[in-house]
Write an enzyme that holds these catalytic residues in place. Structure first.
Site, PDB file in Angstrom:
ATOM      1  N   ARG A 231       0.855  -1.185   0.000  1.00 26.55           N
ATOM      2  CA  ARG A 231       0.000   0.000   0.000  1.00 26.55           C
ATOM      3  C   ARG A 231       0.895   1.241   0.000  1.00 26.55           C
ATOM      4  O   ARG A 231       1.903   1.290   0.721  1.00 26.55           O
ATOM      5  CB  ARG A 231      -0.874   0.038   1.254  1.00 26.55           C
ATOM      6  CG  ARG A 231      -2.094  -0.861   1.186  1.00 26.55           C
ATOM      7  CD  ARG A 231      -3.135  -0.338   0.194  1.00 26.55           C
ATOM      8  NE  ARG A 231      -4.330  -1.149   0.139  1.00 26.55           N
ATOM      9  CZ  ARG A 231      -4.554  -2.127  -0.748  1.00 26.55           C
ATOM     10  NH1 ARG A 231      -3.647  -2.412  -1.669  1.00 26.55           N
ATOM     11  NH2 ARG A 231      -5.689  -2.798  -0.730  1.00 26.55           N
ATOM     12  N   GLU A 260      -3.105   7.253  -5.256  1.00 25.64           N
ATOM     13  CA  GLU A 260      -3.402   6.635  -6.556  1.00 25.64           C
ATOM     14  C   GLU A 260      -4.707   7.180  -7.140  1.00 25.64           C
ATOM     15  O   GLU A 260      -5.658   7.363  -6.376  1.00 25.64           O
ATOM     16  CB  GLU A 260      -3.554   5.111  -6.376  1.00 25.64           C
ATOM     17  CG  GLU A 260      -2.267   4.442  -6.056  1.00 25.64           C
ATOM     18  CD  GLU A 260      -2.464   2.951  -5.744  1.00 25.64           C
ATOM     19  OE1 GLU A 260      -3.516   2.385  -6.079  1.00 25.64           O
ATOM     20  OE2 GLU A 260      -1.543   2.379  -5.162  1.00 25.64           O
ATOM     21  N   HIS A 278      -0.464  -0.094 -10.133  1.00 25.89           N
ATOM     22  CA  HIS A 278      -1.137  -1.009  -9.197  1.00 25.89           C
ATOM     23  C   HIS A 278      -1.674  -2.251  -9.939  1.00 25.89           C
ATOM     24  O   HIS A 278      -2.886  -2.470 -10.003  1.00 25.89           O
ATOM     25  CB  HIS A 278      -2.269  -0.295  -8.455  1.00 25.89           C
ATOM     26  CG  HIS A 278      -2.703  -1.015  -7.203  1.00 25.89           C
ATOM     27  ND1 HIS A 278      -3.181  -0.373  -6.091  1.00 25.89           N
ATOM     28  CD2 HIS A 278      -2.725  -2.338  -6.893  1.00 25.89           C
ATOM     29  CE1 HIS A 278      -3.505  -1.253  -5.158  1.00 25.89           C
ATOM     30  NE2 HIS A 278      -3.225  -2.464  -5.629  1.00 25.89           N
TER      31      HIS A 278
HETATM   32  C1  8YV Z   1      -6.725  -4.703  -6.358  1.00 22.18           C
HETATM   33  C2  8YV Z   1      -5.442  -4.800  -4.127  1.00 22.18           C
HETATM   34  O1  8YV Z   1      -6.239  -3.697  -7.184  1.00 22.18           O
HETATM   35  O2  8YV Z   1      -6.272  -6.854  -3.326  1.00 22.18           O
HETATM   36  C3  8YV Z   1      -5.905  -5.718  -3.053  1.00 22.18           C
HETATM   37  O3  8YV Z   1      -5.884  -5.308  -1.877  1.00 22.18           O
HETATM   38  O4  8YV Z   1      -4.940  -3.773  -3.857  1.00 22.18           O
HETATM   39  C4  8YV Z   1      -5.576  -5.217  -5.556  1.00 22.18           C
HETATM   40  O5  8YV Z   1      -5.515  -6.569  -5.699  1.00 22.18           O
HETATM   41  C5  8YV Z   1      -7.949  -4.160  -5.736  1.00 22.18           C
HETATM   42  O6  8YV Z   1      -8.286  -4.742  -4.543  1.00 22.18           O
HETATM   43  C6  8YV Z   1      -9.135  -4.266  -6.673  1.00 22.18           C
HETATM   44  O7  8YV Z   1     -10.262  -3.781  -6.032  1.00 22.18           O
END
Ligand code: 8YV
Length: 315
Positions: A231, A260, A278
């Site tokens: 993150r 982001e 990401h």
């Molecule tokens: C995805 C993420 O971009 O799983 C997570 O926590 O950051 C990523 O896999 C995101 O969750 C899609 O909503």
């Protein structure tokens, strides 16, 4: 279709949105032109909420959903969910662990390869016709180098396994020492001082906000490259930009950012930095598996009163 009302607070892929719409009365908060009006109209009837890993859910929104039973996160990270509030109000929180572990670990390895071996620059070198004129500057050998992992959870372990297979040495730090064949270093600063690549793989949220700051970057020093696949909030981005500008660290490979999709422009000009939008879990196979798990948690809850992947804070 059943008569259960679901609030959707993130833009979801079609392969999740369509099955949700087939089975539930869905209300698209994310795309709605007047969100307050939508919540005023349907708030009382909402029993489930679906959000993305990066979606922030304010408690003010939850206050307006008094009959909410479950938040199903489409993602492994749930740092945008106020879990204490949910515990106090008997709201379950589920996420999508395991199914994305390999993909996210692959991206960490890719960032180590791209920063260490200069592959982004090398690709541009060929396309720009530079190969005809000169040879590419030499890069850094990776086997024999050390990788320090912040957060040896499922994803951290998958990264360790991969870089170990590449002949890199693995050390880690985290809340506890684990029964693993990797060296435990009790503090993040000591880990940073000791390794060639510092890989951030711990959860986001208030407990880890800016833990990679000025001091840790100074400890990483000019021998060290920072890789972040977790993150953006974990790294003090302003301090990172300063360290890169001053050359006090060697480079950075980043898949996540504090604001982001905004990325500090100062990073665009830097050859020792690799920037990804990401993409940790961004494959067809994995996003489909995440979508299936996200919906399965809702289905199980409303059909059987059980869920598949309750987050640890609510267990
Ligand atoms: C995805 C993420 O971009 O799983 C997570 O926590 O950051 C990523 O896999 C995101 O969750 C899609 O909503």
């Amino acid at each position: 279709m059943n008569d259960i009302d679901i609030l959707i607070t993130a833009s979801l892929p079609k392969f999740l949105r369509d099955p949700l719409e087939a089975d539930y009365r869905c209300h698209d908060y994310a795309a709605h032109h007047d969100r307050d009006a939508l919540v005023a109209r349907v708030g009382q009837s909402i029993r489930g909420l679906v959000q993305g890993g990066g979606t922030v859910t304010p408690t003010a929104l939850l206050d307006a959903l008094p009959n909410l039973e479950i938040i199903s996160v489409f993602g492994v990270g749930y740092d945008g969910v106020p879990t204490s509030y949910c515990r106090e109000h008997d709201i379950l929180v589920t996420n999508t662990p395991d199914v994305l572990t390999d993909d996210v670990a692959d991206v960490a390895v890719a960032l180590i390869l791209m920063t260490g071996r200069n592959f982004v620059h090398a690709d541009r070198f060929v396309r720009d016709g530079e190969w005809m004129k000169r040879s590419l500057p030499l890069a850094t050998k990776l086997s024999g180098k050390s990788v320090g992992i912040l957060g040896l959870g499922r994803i951290g372990k998958a990264i360790a396994k991969r870089v170990d297979a590449m002949g890199m040495r693995v050390a880690y730090t985290g809340r506890t020492r684990q029964d693993v064949p990797y060296r435990y270093v009790p503090t993040l600063e000591a880990l940073a001082a000791d390794v060639d690549f510092l890989v951030v793989a711990c959860p986001g949220g208030p407990a880890t906000r800016h833990v990679v700051g000025e001091k840790v970057l100074a400890a990483l020093g000019s021998k060290g490259t920072l890789v972040n696949i977790a993150r953006g909030s974990i790294v003090d981005e302003a301090a990172l930009v300063r360290a890169l500008e001053r050359g006090t660290i060697k480079g950075a490979g980043l898949d996540v950012f504090e604001m982001e999709p905004q990325v500090p422009e100062a990073l665009f000009e830097m050859d020792n930095v690799v920037l990804l939008p990401h993409v940790g879990s961004a494959t067809h196979e994995t996003r489909k598996a995440m979508a299936d798990l996200c919906k399965a948690n809702l289905d199980r809850w409303f059909a059987e009163g059980q869920v598949l992947t309750l987050v640890p804070e609510l267990q």
